[in-house]
Scaffold this active site. Structure first.
Site, short mmCIF file in Angstrom:
data_model
loop_
_atom_site.label_atom_id
_atom_site.label_comp_id
_atom_site.label_asym_id
_atom_site.label_seq_id
_atom_site.Cartn_x
_atom_site.Cartn_y
_atom_site.Cartn_z
CD GLU A 230 -3.21 0.05 2.01
OE1 GLU A 230 -4.20 -0.57 1.59
OE2 GLU A 230 -3.01 0.28 3.21
CE1 TYR B 260 7.40 -0.28 -3.94
CE2 TYR B 260 5.85 1.51 -3.69
CZ TYR B 260 6.89 0.76 -3.21
OH TYR B 260 7.43 1.06 -1.98
#
Length: 160
Positions: A114, A125
């Site tokens: 997250e 990411y």
């Protein structure tokens, strides 16, 4: 001659490991976003099964760290940080890759994380193959009470 980056992974982090991670955390996470953990939180997570702490160093200097927890076929990247003075040198990607390898080695089939909306790490990411699957409005509370959204990301591990 410049020192090469080394990444040491530990499932039983020592007090010096926690201290090194906290040095990076304090520099890497601006307090206004409310993302940083305290040393007791980090130590507490390390006491749980499946947790590991990866510390990236240039010589003796800690320049980054990652906290990962793998359990029941899934892994969660709880924290990843690179000291601001050492960003843009692929240290974050090397930490991420190491965590992905460790997660896969533990039997995890998927890895989750997250991140705060607007965090520059989203590029890291996404480039690594993570995809966004959820959005949590007003998840993080900053130091001044301002709220920030959280984005949930996932990647499938292994080659089935």
């Amino acid at each position: 001659m410049a020192a090469d980056l080394t990444i040491r992974v530990s499932m039983r982090a020592t007090d010096p490991d926690i201290a090194d991670a906290m040095k990076v955390m304090k520099a890497a996470f601006p307090p206004q976003y409310g993302e940083a953990w305290s040393a007791p939180q980090l130590s507490g997570m390390m006491s749980l099964p499946g947790s590991l702490l990866a510390i990236a160093r240039l010589g003796d200097l800690p320049v980054g760290f990652a906290l990962l927890r793998s359990i029941a076929g899934e892994a969660e990247l709880l924290l990843l940080a690179v000291h601001p003075d050492h960003r843009g040198c692929s240290h974050g990607r090397r930490l991420l890759d190491r965590c992905m390898n460790e997660a896969e080695g533990s039997g995890a089939k998927a890895m989750f994380l997250e991140v705060r909306s607007g965090n520059p790490a989203i590029h890291l990411y996404s480039k690594a193959g993570f995809f966004q699957y959820n959005h949590r409005p007003d998840y993080y509370v900053g130091s001044n009470g301002e709220r920030f959204d959280a984005l949930s990301y996932k990647i499938m591990l292994g080659h089935d």
